[in-house]
Write an enzyme that holds these catalytic residues in place. Structure first.
Site, PDB file in Angstrom:
ATOM      1  N   HIS A 185       7.800   9.273   7.784  1.00 19.89           N
ATOM      2  CA  HIS A 185       9.056   9.392   8.525  1.00 19.89           C
ATOM      3  C   HIS A 185       9.069   8.337   9.625  1.00 19.89           C
ATOM      4  O   HIS A 185       8.011   7.888  10.083  1.00 19.89           O
ATOM      5  CB  HIS A 185       9.189  10.789   9.159  1.00 19.89           C
ATOM      6  CG  HIS A 185       9.049  11.908   8.172  1.00 19.89           C
ATOM      7  ND1 HIS A 185      10.014  12.192   7.230  1.00 19.89           N
ATOM      8  CD2 HIS A 185       8.060  12.797   7.960  1.00 19.89           C
ATOM      9  CE1 HIS A 185       9.625  13.209   6.498  1.00 19.89           C
ATOM     10  NE2 HIS A 185       8.436  13.598   6.910  1.00 19.89           N
TER      11      HIS A 185
ATOM     12  N   LYS B 124      -8.243   1.928  11.250  1.00 22.93           N
ATOM     13  CA  LYS B 124      -8.339   0.466  11.304  1.00 22.93           C
ATOM     14  C   LYS B 124      -9.338  -0.033  10.271  1.00 22.93           C
ATOM     15  O   LYS B 124     -10.073   0.744   9.672  1.00 22.93           O
ATOM     16  CB  LYS B 124      -8.699  -0.011  12.703  1.00 22.93           C
ATOM     17  CG  LYS B 124      -9.957   0.562  13.282  1.00 22.93           C
ATOM     18  CD  LYS B 124     -10.090   0.132  14.739  1.00 22.93           C
ATOM     19  CE  LYS B 124     -11.251   0.807  15.417  1.00 22.93           C
ATOM     20  NZ  LYS B 124     -11.376   0.422  16.808  1.00 22.93           N
TER      21      LYS B 124
END
Length: 195
Positions: A122, A176
């Protein structure tokens, strides 16, 4: 009793094979050879590409894996997205949501209950989310190298690249890039040590 049990397992295995072959055909899945699937996979292809390499194994049943075995394997691929799973890889009761690109290398082991998502699902902006909750979401490619081990119940988020031979500890949230030959764990995942 033993004959009945053997018949039951034979019937279930053949039924699952037919169901999975139908699911692969319906979703236009290409493959090196048809994967070994314990259970029935859930797959939705909305106009993307899905490719399984050779000798891929998938657990997709509540009792197929004692850890993280409370669900089945789910793969959803969006329009123009590409999901590629390399040779000799194993996936256990995990979910992969691919709206852009998810690439899984060769000889990768993905532990039970792992989630790999290349999207936020979203918009992050609250106004856009209220107006159009399923549009304007951010998506970035996920790349998992060769010979990677991802521990059970890990979450691999959008834009992440995991280098060859690396290990992700169980329950890690990877936000990451992980270089090759390293162990990462925790929430958020952090470097633990070199392999």
């Amino acid at each position: 009793m033993k004959i009945f049990r053997n018949f039951f397992f034979f019937f279930r295995k053949n039924k699952e094979l037919l169901q999975n072959k139908f699911i692969f055909k319906k979703n236009n899945v290409r493959f090196g050879d048809f994967p070994t699937i314990n259970g029935t996979i859930f797959m939705r292809n909305n106009g993307g590409e899905i490719y399984f390499g050779k000798s891929v194994k998938v657990n997709s049943r509540a009792n197929a894996n004692p850890i993280g075995g409370d669900t089945r394997t789910i793969m959803c691929v969006g329009e123009n997205a590409i999901l590629k799973i390399g040779d000799l890889s194993g996936i256990s009761n995990s979910s992969i949501i691919c709206t852009t690109s998810v690439s899984i290398g060769n000889k990768v082991l993905i532990g039970g209950g792992t989630k790999i998502w290349d999207t936020d699902f979203h918009p992050l902006d609250p106004i856009k989310r209220m107006q159009e909750p399923n549009k304007n979401m951010v998506s970035k490619e996920v790349r998992i190298g060769n010979n990677v081990f991802i521990g059970g119940n890990s979450i691999i988020l959008k834009g992440v690249s995991i280098g060859d031979n690396s290990v992700i500890g169980a329950g890690a949230v990877v936000t990451k890039n992980v270089p090759e030959n390293e162990i990462w764990a925790g929430n958020p995942a952090k470097f633990i040590r070199k392999i």
